[in-house]
Every structure is written in structure tokens, then in C-alpha cells.
Design a protein around this motif. Sequence first.
Motif, PDB file in Angstrom:
ATOM      1  N   LYS A  60      39.122  41.571  54.966  1.00 45.32           N
ATOM      2  CA  LYS A  60      40.128  41.955  53.823  1.00 45.32           C
ATOM      3  C   LYS A  60      40.150  41.013  52.612  1.00 45.32           C
ATOM      4  O   LYS A  60      40.908  41.466  51.550  1.00 45.32           O
ATOM      5  CB  LYS A  60      41.682  41.467  54.731  1.00 45.32           C
ATOM      6  N   TRP A  61      39.100  39.960  52.595  1.00 44.12           N
ATOM      7  CA  TRP A  61      39.270  39.510  51.245  1.00 44.12           C
ATOM      8  C   TRP A  61      38.631  40.249  50.071  1.00 44.12           C
ATOM      9  O   TRP A  61      39.288  40.169  49.063  1.00 44.12           O
ATOM     10  CB  TRP A  61      37.830  38.509  51.302  1.00 44.12           C
ATOM     11  N   ILE A  62      38.004  41.385  50.456  1.00 48.25           N
ATOM     12  CA  ILE A  62      37.495  42.411  49.342  1.00 48.25           C
ATOM     13  C   ILE A  62      38.083  43.604  49.400  1.00 48.25           C
ATOM     14  O   ILE A  62      37.659  44.502  48.417  1.00 48.25           O
ATOM     15  CB  ILE A  62      35.943  42.328  49.214  1.00 48.25           C
ATOM     16  N   GLU A  63      39.307  43.671  50.089  1.00 44.03           N
ATOM     17  CA  GLU A  63      39.933  45.128  50.315  1.00 44.03           C
ATOM     18  C   GLU A  63      40.189  45.885  49.046  1.00 44.03           C
ATOM     19  O   GLU A  63      39.829  46.764  48.909  1.00 44.03           O
ATOM     20  CB  GLU A  63      41.162  44.930  51.182  1.00 44.03           C
ATOM     21  N   PRO A  64      41.060  45.114  47.916  1.00 46.18           N
ATOM     22  CA  PRO A  64      41.129  45.529  46.821  1.00 46.18           C
ATOM     23  C   PRO A  64      39.750  46.121  45.905  1.00 46.18           C
ATOM     24  O   PRO A  64      39.952  47.190  45.334  1.00 46.18           O
ATOM     25  CB  PRO A  64      41.995  44.882  46.043  1.00 46.18           C
ATOM     26  N   TYR A  65      38.874  45.387  46.062  1.00 49.94           N
ATOM     27  CA  TYR A  65      37.616  45.723  45.309  1.00 49.94           C
ATOM     28  C   TYR A  65      37.070  46.875  45.989  1.00 49.94           C
ATOM     29  O   TYR A  65      36.408  47.528  45.217  1.00 49.94           O
ATOM     30  CB  TYR A  65      36.807  44.518  45.240  1.00 49.94           C
ATOM     31  N   MET A  66      36.962  46.697  47.399  1.00 44.39           N
ATOM     32  CA  MET A  66      36.237  47.731  48.024  1.00 44.39           C
ATOM     33  C   MET A  66      36.782  49.296  47.715  1.00 44.39           C
ATOM     34  O   MET A  66      36.291  50.241  47.595  1.00 44.39           O
ATOM     35  CB  MET A  66      36.241  47.549  49.607  1.00 44.39           C
ATOM     36  N   ARG A  67      38.131  49.211  47.734  1.00 42.27           N
ATOM     37  CA  ARG A  67      39.034  50.195  47.589  1.00 42.27           C
ATOM     38  C   ARG A  67      38.723  50.915  46.367  1.00 42.27           C
ATOM     39  O   ARG A  67      38.453  52.271  46.221  1.00 42.27           O
ATOM     40  CB  ARG A  67      40.474  50.032  47.414  1.00 42.27           C
ATOM     41  N   GLU A  68      38.553  50.258  45.244  1.00 44.82           N
ATOM     42  CA  GLU A  68      38.031  50.579  43.741  1.00 44.82           C
ATOM     43  C   GLU A  68      36.534  51.258  44.072  1.00 44.82           C
ATOM     44  O   GLU A  68      36.346  52.246  43.272  1.00 44.82           O
ATOM     45  CB  GLU A  68      38.010  49.454  42.737  1.00 44.82           C
ATOM     46  N   ILE A  69      35.854  50.261  44.438  1.00 45.61           N
ATOM     47  CA  ILE A  69      34.461  50.858  44.453  1.00 45.61           C
ATOM     48  C   ILE A  69      34.426  52.383  45.343  1.00 45.61           C
ATOM     49  O   ILE A  69      33.810  53.167  44.841  1.00 45.61           O
ATOM     50  CB  ILE A  69      33.375  49.684  45.340  1.00 45.61           C
ATOM     51  N   LEU A  70      34.985  52.433  46.552  1.00 47.28           N
ATOM     52  CA  LEU A  70      34.927  53.401  47.256  1.00 47.28           C
ATOM     53  C   LEU A  70      35.587  54.766  46.635  1.00 47.28           C
ATOM     54  O   LEU A  70      35.340  55.848  47.045  1.00 47.28           O
ATOM     55  CB  LEU A  70      35.571  53.376  48.715  1.00 47.28           C
ATOM     56  N   SER A  71      36.318  54.265  45.760  1.00 47.06           N
ATOM     57  CA  SER A  71      37.177  55.657  44.993  1.00 47.06           C
ATOM     58  C   SER A  71      36.368  56.001  43.573  1.00 47.06           C
ATOM     59  O   SER A  71      36.649  56.842  42.838  1.00 47.06           O
ATOM     60  CB  SER A  71      38.442  55.235  44.503  1.00 47.06           C
ATOM     61  N   MET A  72      35.293  55.328  43.469  1.00 48.35           N
ATOM     62  CA  MET A  72      34.573  55.656  42.354  1.00 48.35           C
ATOM     63  C   MET A  72      33.789  56.802  42.327  1.00 48.35           C
ATOM     64  O   MET A  72      33.185  57.199  43.523  1.00 48.35           O
ATOM     65  CB  MET A  72      33.497  54.556  41.998  1.00 48.35           C
ATOM     66  N   ASP A  73      33.693  57.745  41.361  1.00 48.90           N
ATOM     67  CA  ASP A  73      32.980  58.916  41.181  1.00 48.90           C
ATOM     68  C   ASP A  73      31.823  58.958  41.482  1.00 48.90           C
ATOM     69  O   ASP A  73      31.017  57.888  41.363  1.00 48.90           O
ATOM     70  CB  ASP A  73      33.328  59.395  39.977  1.00 48.90           C
ATOM     71  N   LYS A  74      31.102  59.704  42.388  1.00 52.45           N
ATOM     72  CA  LYS A  74      29.531  59.828  42.676  1.00 52.45           C
ATOM     73  C   LYS A  74      29.162  58.838  43.766  1.00 52.45           C
ATOM     74  O   LYS A  74      28.042  58.523  43.898  1.00 52.45           O
ATOM     75  CB  LYS A  74      28.715  59.829  41.499  1.00 52.45           C
TER      76      LYS A  74
END
Length: 617
Positions: free
Chosen positions: A516-530
Motif C-alpha cells: 500500500k505504500w505506493i498505492e496512489p503512485y501505482m494508480r497513476e501509473i496504471l491509468s497511464m495511456d498505453k
Amino acid sequence: MILPRASHTTWDAQDPNDTPDDINFYTWGLNGVNQWWNDEFSKGLFTTSCILVLFFFAVRISMDAMRHLRLLVLMSTDNSQRSQRYWSRPSPFSWKMKKYLWFAPIWKHRHNTEIQLSKAITIGTLPTRLHAVILGIYVISNVIYCTLLLDYSKPKRELVAEFRGRTGVLAVVNMVPLFLLAGRNNILIPLLKISFDTYNIIHRCLGRLAALQSVAHTAAWLINKVDAQGFEGVKKSLVESEFILYGMIAVAAFALIFVITPSPVRHAFYETFLVLHIGLAILILYTVWMHLKIDNLPQLPYIILAIAFWSLDRFIRLVRVFYRNISTKSMTKVKVEALDGDACRVTFELARPWTFKPGQHVYIYFPTVSYWQSHPFSLAWSSNVSKQGGVIQNKLHEEGYASGDLPIDEKNATIGPTTTQMSLLVARREGMTKTLYEKANAAPNRTITLRGFVEGPYGGMHQLESYGTTLLFAGGIGITHQLGYVRQLIEKYQAGACATRKITLIWVVKTTDQVKWIEPYMREILSMDKRREVLKVLVYITRPKADITQVSPTGSVELRPGRPNFDQIMDTEVAESIGTVAATVCGPGPFQDSVRAAVRNQLHRVEMDFYEESFTW
Ligand SMILES: Cc1cc2nc3c(=O)[nH]c(=O)nc-3n(C[C@H](O)[C@H](O)[C@H](O)COP(=O)(O)OP(=O)(O)OC[C@H]3O[C@@H](n4cnc5c(N)ncnc54)[C@H](O)[C@@H]3O)c2cc1C
């Protein structure tokens, strides 16, 4: 060679009637010292260092040029799997050099794994094979200059005086690189693209060498002095001669540093070690300078250079702290949130806009938590936030820009004034990090705000966009080093500005909480186009509380229980790789060594480079 008697009168309590036949003659000044050879050997050490620097500079330039050329060619063609294949075949010379020298540990596997005497006592790490070669060349040159190249046909007292001169001169000469390499702002870091961590290894070796030489220098003086005048003479010199007194203080400080620097002491009391080390280093600079200045000895310029390097580094650090944290409009603000899994998220709202590169780290200061201490942390995430609220990166993505594409003035024009937010993930250890965690954890919402400063950025010298495949290995909190690369490579992929066709992030943590440490960052990464086209994420949880095996619908994100088998992972990833491969690792010592071993086993199959970042020195 006996030099003509100089007109010095303050070197020591010498008797003006001393003659070269008298042992007293060899207890002071440059008598018996072979200054011509000393100068030659000083030049020898300087030349050896310059040759090493030039060699690594040439290697760095040619490797950078090769990567740039590869990127240009791939960008100007279709960047297809076929075009990438040309670059992926390693030449036998290249892979053997990498496997057996460049990326090799000194012996079998061990480099970053601490050597443990017991659970509580570790005695440090081993250098890599390349480090050992460089250090070996330098140390052996010193030993030869100090011992073999003396005139052994001379009577003992003259030989001892010659040895005194040689060791004293080389101790001072070695202080120049010693202080240069100790600095965070050491110019050789960007020039050679070699990390502070590596210079630290060399710094420690040079420090021990200079300490031993200064002890030998003093011992040689004592031998002739005691032979000539007994211990009474030594006492008299210490009382009557400032020259001798300053020299003695310097050697005592050197000896003390020698005692406190070994790994068990250094790591057990890091902050005490640091304060003591800096204090003793300043004392050494001052006393050696006085020792040389009193009689205007020829080595004076060397110590002035060492003082200049040290002062310049401190000055640049101070300027960086002021510049980064104080502007006419605001000062840096800090928010600390305690997270499950024994860590904090520390978010700095910076006084000035700041563009970060992946892999960079900063030093942070919390005067109310840990006084003057500065601790290094990798930058986990950064975003430019509009002062009216909202993260600019997302807005830019919506508008079709990759973050960082716009100069800050243009951003201001479109979005209004901005501020840079920089987030770090800080794992709880035993000192400052523990106090910080406990303060935040005890506060309402487990969040506090406090005054803090940031100094940097440092590091971030490696660009990965010219590799077709990037494998990022992270152990625990080492994920902070890798997140920036993942985001940057996906952004560049979106913009068609990199050769990257595959990114695999392999992250190993102990518990589910840590994910969970990186949850917000991973969410952003996983929502990135392509991102689905290029990114695969494998998370291993070594101590899961329940069965956590999960695979995302596209198969690009997987949670797996247990420890990974790095050899197996590397084997699969290399088989499926596109083009050249960059493997990077950041994590605990044994983790890094396992990845290094797995990388070395694959070097004959594909053109691959290995980058590692350590969180300890
Ligand atoms: C380049 C780099 C990047 C890092 N990035 C991160 C990160 O993103 N997240 C993270 O949690 N940790 C990171 N670390 C490690 C972090 O700096 C230490 O864990 C932290 O300084 C420990 O502070 P403490 O007072 O709690 O340590 P203590 O518990 O007192 O000591 C633990 C160990 O931390 C190291 N250490 C302590 N103080 C310092 C210091 N002032 N400077 C350097 N090392 C020190 C020493 O090796 C010591 O043995 C990084 C370290 C480096 C070198």
C-alpha cells in the motif's frame, strides 16, 4: 641524498651544531629527506589518478555515445523488433568484460551483502572486482613508493629520515583526493557518471592509507628522535615546538578516525560517527595546514587544495539548501503521514518549481526532529500542483502533453501559478526515521506538518530510454528508486521518444501492508495511456497472511506469494526481451547480489547493462 642544511629554525628544537654525522641532524627539517624523489612520486600518484579518471571518462563518453546513437537510429527507423535485434547481440569481448570485470563481485556472489560476525555485528561489504583493481593499483603504488623505492644502502638514521619524508609527503598528497571524493558535490560524479556510493568506497580506502602513512611518518620521526635524545627529547619537542605539536594532533586525529570508521562502529552509531568524523576531519585539515605552514613546507599547496575542496562542497550544500527552500514568496512545507508497514510518506511542498529526473535522491533536514542531521532519500514521486488545486501532470495528459514537456512559464500561462510537490517514502529504522514515524503515528489522522528542508537533487545519472527492454528490480523500500523510471519510460513511450518496448517491474516486499505504500503512485501509473502495451508488474509478498495470488485481467499485474527465483525470472525476461536490456536493482544487499548474479548469467545471451543503487554506505 642529503640536502644542504636549510635556514629553518622552528621545525624542532634542533641544535645549530648538528652535522650530517650526528643523528640529531636527521630528526628535524628536510634533513635526510629525498625531496626530489618525493616530488616525483607525488607526480606519479597524480598521474596514476589522472590516467584512471581519463580512462573512465573515455569509457563513459563512448558508452553514452553508443546509447545515444542507438536511440537516434531506432527513433529514425520504425523501432520495430527487427531493428532492435541488431543492437541486442553482445560481442564476446563486451559480455566477457561485463561478466568478469565490470559487473563482477570480487569473488563469487558477494558485494553488497554485509559480512556478518554475528546477528548484531557486521564488518562491511566487499568491493567489486573493478573497485578492487582500481584500489589495488593505487594502494600498491603507494606501498612501492613508501617502501621499495628507498635507498637501503644508507645508514639506518638516514633511511629512517627518508622514509619519514616519503610517508609524510604522500599522506598529504592523498588528502587531496580523500577530501575531493568525500563531497556530495564532487565534480567527478557527473563527469564519470560514477555514484557517490563508489567514491565513498575509494574515500574510505584513501583515508585509511593516509592515516597509516601519517602514523608511519610520526613513527619514523620518533625512531630517530628517541635514538638521539630519548623520550625526554620527544617531550621537549612537544612542549617547545608548535610544528611538532600540530603534527602530533593531526596524527592522533587520523588514528582516531581509523578506529571509528570500520563498519560495525560506523553503522551502530551512524550519527555519532558522522559528527565525530567531520570534527576530526576539520581538526586534521587545520593541524596539517599549520604543520606545513609554520615552516612553509613544499606540500602546503596540497593541503590548501584539500581545504578548498571540502569548503566548496559545504558552501554548495548551503547554497542548495537556501535556494531550494526559501523564496521571496514562500518556504518549503512538509507533511508526514504514517503508513501501515512501518513507513512514512513525506511530502515536501517546495518553495520553488523543480524538475526531477528518475533515480535522483535528496537530503532532508528536520531541525525539530533531528537537529542538524541530513538523511538521503530517493525521490519516489513528484508532481506540479496548481496553486488553485489539482495536479498539473494530469491536466497536461488530458491536453496531450507528457509531463515536463512544457517550460514552467508556459505552464504558468495555461494553468496559473504552480508549486512542486515531492514525495518520499521513508522506512522506519532506529534513529531519525523512527522518531518521525512515531510523531506522525501518534497524531490525529496519523499526519503531521512540520518545518523541513531539502537539499539536492543528487544522482539520477542514468537514462534508460535507449534500451528496448528495462527490468527494474526493487526490494522493499528500494521501490522508491524505480517508480520514477517506470513513469518516465511510459511517458516517453506515449510520446514515441524512447526505444523502450518492454518494462518489467519486479518488487519484493515482506507484507501486504507494504504494497500500500505506493498505492496512489501505482494508480497513476496504471491509468497511464498505453501502459498496457509496455508495462508488466510482478509483486512478490514473502510473508503473506493469506493466499494473495492475483492476476489482473490483462495479465500485466500479478501478485505472487513467496520469494522470487531471480535466475528463472531473468531467463524468461531475456528470452522475451526486445533489443538491448537494462537491468536495475535497488534493495537490501543480499537482494542486490542475487540480481547481479542472475544478470551475469545472462550476459552472453543479450546486450545488457546493469545499474545498481544502494541505500547504505
Ligand atoms: C542514496 C540513498 C537513497 C536512499 N533512499 C531511501 C528511501 O527512498 N527510503 C528509505 O526509507 N531509505 C532510503 N535510504 C536510507 C536512509 O537514508 C536511511 O535509512 C536513513 O538515513 C536512516 O536514518 P536513521 O536515523 O533512522 O538511521 P539509524 O537507524 O540510526 O541507522 C541505520 C542505518 O542508516 C544509515 N544512515 C543513518 N543515518 C544516515 C545518514 N545521515 N546518511 C546516510 N546514511 C545514514 C546507516 O547506514 C545506518 O547504519 C537511502 C539511502 C541512500 C544512501
